[in-house]
Write a protein that holds these residues in place. Structure first.
Motif, PDB file in Angstrom:
ATOM      1  N   GLY A  80      -6.637  -2.703 -18.062  1.00 49.62           N
ATOM      2  CA  GLY A  80      -7.495  -1.965 -17.119  1.00 49.62           C
ATOM      3  C   GLY A  80      -7.035  -2.193 -15.500  1.00 49.62           C
ATOM      4  N   ARG A  81      -7.612  -1.379 -14.981  1.00 48.91           N
ATOM      5  CA  ARG A  81      -7.169  -1.428 -13.192  1.00 48.91           C
ATOM      6  C   ARG A  81      -8.599  -1.259 -12.311  1.00 48.91           C
ATOM      7  NH1 ARG A  81      -2.025   1.313 -10.646  1.00 48.91           N
ATOM      8  NH2 ARG A  81      -1.005   0.218 -12.312  1.00 48.91           N
ATOM      9  N   TRP A  82      -8.811  -2.179 -11.360  1.00 49.99           N
ATOM     10  CA  TRP A  82      -9.738  -1.777 -10.436  1.00 49.99           C
ATOM     11  C   TRP A  82      -9.352  -0.609  -9.593  1.00 49.99           C
ATOM     12  CZ3 TRP A  82     -13.281  -5.136 -12.192  1.00 49.99           C
ATOM     13  CH2 TRP A  82     -12.907  -6.260 -12.356  1.00 49.99           C
ATOM     14  N   PRO A  83     -10.607  -0.017  -9.481  1.00 49.32           N
ATOM     15  CA  PRO A  83     -10.396   1.124  -8.346  1.00 49.32           C
ATOM     16  C   PRO A  83     -10.001   0.686  -6.969  1.00 49.32           C
ATOM     17  CG  PRO A  83     -12.830   0.619  -8.643  1.00 49.32           C
ATOM     18  CD  PRO A  83     -12.126  -0.430  -9.680  1.00 49.32           C
ATOM     19  N   ALA A  84      -9.575   1.910  -6.327  1.00 45.36           N
ATOM     20  CA  ALA A  84      -9.122   1.461  -4.820  1.00 45.36           C
ATOM     21  C   ALA A  84     -10.248   0.916  -4.208  1.00 45.36           C
ATOM     22  CB  ALA A  84      -8.348   2.513  -4.464  1.00 45.36           C
ATOM     23  N   ARG A  85     -10.440   0.274  -3.169  1.00 45.47           N
ATOM     24  CA  ARG A  85     -11.459  -0.074  -2.348  1.00 45.47           C
ATOM     25  C   ARG A  85     -11.463   1.057  -1.336  1.00 45.47           C
ATOM     26  NH1 ARG A  85     -10.730  -5.647   0.607  1.00 45.47           N
ATOM     27  NH2 ARG A  85     -12.843  -4.715   1.641  1.00 45.47           N
TER      28      ARG A  85
ATOM     29  N   GLN B 166      -6.582  -3.879  -4.443  1.00 49.24           N
ATOM     30  CA  GLN B 166      -7.105  -4.333  -6.040  1.00 49.24           C
ATOM     31  C   GLN B 166      -6.531  -3.269  -6.764  1.00 49.24           C
ATOM     32  OE1 GLN B 166     -11.077  -4.597  -5.015  1.00 49.24           O
ATOM     33  NE2 GLN B 166     -11.485  -2.639  -6.079  1.00 49.24           N
ATOM     34  N   ASP B 167      -6.178  -2.199  -6.577  1.00 49.16           N
ATOM     35  CA  ASP B 167      -5.656  -1.112  -7.407  1.00 49.16           C
ATOM     36  C   ASP B 167      -4.187  -1.140  -7.820  1.00 49.16           C
ATOM     37  OD1 ASP B 167      -5.763  -0.076  -4.641  1.00 49.16           O
ATOM     38  OD2 ASP B 167      -5.026   1.773  -5.415  1.00 49.16           O
ATOM     39  N   ARG B 168      -3.578  -2.093  -7.234  1.00 51.61           N
ATOM     40  CA  ARG B 168      -2.221  -2.309  -7.103  1.00 51.61           C
ATOM     41  C   ARG B 168      -1.742  -3.381  -7.689  1.00 51.61           C
ATOM     42  NH1 ARG B 168       0.037   2.144  -3.994  1.00 51.61           N
ATOM     43  NH2 ARG B 168      -1.732   3.170  -3.040  1.00 51.61           N
TER      44      ARG B 168
ATOM     45  N   ARG C 101       0.882  -1.281   0.073  1.00 53.40           N
ATOM     46  CA  ARG C 101      -0.088  -0.072   0.116  1.00 53.40           C
ATOM     47  C   ARG C 101       1.076   1.199  -0.054  1.00 53.40           C
ATOM     48  NH1 ARG C 101      -1.159  -1.234   6.114  1.00 53.40           N
ATOM     49  NH2 ARG C 101      -0.280   0.589   7.201  1.00 53.40           N
ATOM     50  N   SER C 102       2.105   1.073   0.152  1.00 50.82           N
ATOM     51  CA  SER C 102       2.818   2.306   0.433  1.00 50.82           C
ATOM     52  C   SER C 102       3.890   2.582  -0.784  1.00 50.82           C
ATOM     53  CB  SER C 102       4.052   2.040   1.549  1.00 50.82           C
ATOM     54  OG  SER C 102       3.245   1.998   2.686  1.00 50.82           O
ATOM     55  N   VAL C 103       3.575   1.728  -1.899  1.00 48.63           N
ATOM     56  CA  VAL C 103       4.359   2.044  -3.263  1.00 48.63           C
ATOM     57  C   VAL C 103       3.532   2.372  -4.449  1.00 48.63           C
ATOM     58  CG1 VAL C 103       6.444   0.621  -2.334  1.00 48.63           C
ATOM     59  CG2 VAL C 103       4.351  -0.549  -3.758  1.00 48.63           C
ATOM     60  N   GLN C 104       3.992   2.850  -5.510  1.00 49.29           N
ATOM     61  CA  GLN C 104       3.142   3.034  -6.556  1.00 49.29           C
ATOM     62  C   GLN C 104       4.092   2.973  -7.739  1.00 49.29           C
ATOM     63  OE1 GLN C 104       0.719   6.576  -6.409  1.00 49.29           O
ATOM     64  NE2 GLN C 104       1.212   7.249  -8.624  1.00 49.29           N
TER      65      GLN C 104
END
Length: 235
Positions: free
Chosen positions: A228-233, A127-129, A96-99
């Motif tokens: 595609g990519r799921w949105p962040a929960r 799910q967004d990562r 959750r701390s990396v992009q």
């Protein structure tokens, strides 16, 4: 790039990030990942294998309960990012701390079953990562909205839902069309590829497992810009 702003990712990268955990890292796994990424992050004790190989991670993230002092003292203090809360695993904290466009992780599969389940839970939770985990025999990832995989006919393609999931498939011996996959019901383990495999999913929550030798094909699929990519929960 290291980011020190509050509520912002600790590490940002325009290329894949390699993420290393404190679990078993098989022979060759270190170089296999390092040769495919542009930045390197350790989840707590995962720093040990990197440091002992001569590679200082760009960042170490976790509660530091398994980061030995002899390893810690070799890492510049501005690369240490302790997160002390105990409600999540070090893998969760790091992911959750990396992009990045994609994370490739090693040292998270194998070993204790409860640890593996917690890792897979975090894989779906964030799910967004996009993240691919390297195991001894397979690679595991949370399926994006759609993906096309160039795998060898006959390869095992296992699908395991951690939530209720529906969708369509092409190239599988047993298609998932018109099925409802859910953890306490229908699952899709030990399916097989007939040709290129395509998945179009209506919902997040599906884990995909393919042979380890397909790592590059999975990475190429995520880097294609077509998944595609799921949105962040919502928190």
């Amino acid at each position: 790039m290291i980011n020190l702003k509050k509520n912002m990712p600790i590490v940002r990268s325009d290329g894949p990030i390699g993420l290393f955990g404190g679990g078993h890292i098989g022979p060759g796994d270190l170089n296999l990942v390092l040769n495919r990424v542009t930045s390197v992050v350790a989840a707590d004790g995962g720093a040990a294998d990197l440091v002992e190989s001569g590679r200082i991670p760009d960042a170490v993230i976790g509660d530091f309960d398994s980061l030995e002092s002899r390893i810690r003292e070799k890492i510049p203090t501005d690369r240490l990012f302790p997160i002390q809360e105990q409600n999540s695993t070090d893998f969760d904290k790091a992911l959750r701390s990396v992009q990045a466009p994609m994370v490739v992780g090693a040292g998270f599969l194998g070993g204790r079953l409860d640890h593996q389940l917690a890792v897979l839970n975090a894989l779906v939770k964030h799910q967004d990562r996009p993240c691919i985990l390297l195991g001894e025999h397979e690679v595991v990832f949370h399926a994006p909205p759609k993906i096309a995989l160039t795998v060898t006919p006959g390869d095992v393609v296992s699908l395991f839902p951690l939530a209720r999931v529906t969708g369509r498939s092409w190239g599988l011996e047993w298609p998932i069309d018109n099925l409802v996959l859910e953890p306490h019901g229908q699952v899709g383990t030990s399916n097989r590829a007939l040709s290129e495999v395509k998945l179009h999913l209506n919902d997040p929550g599906l884990l995909v497992m393919v042979p380890r030798v397909a790592l590059d094909q999975v990475m190429q699929a995520f880097q294609s810009g077509q998944t595609g990519r799921w949105p962040a929960r919502a928190e």
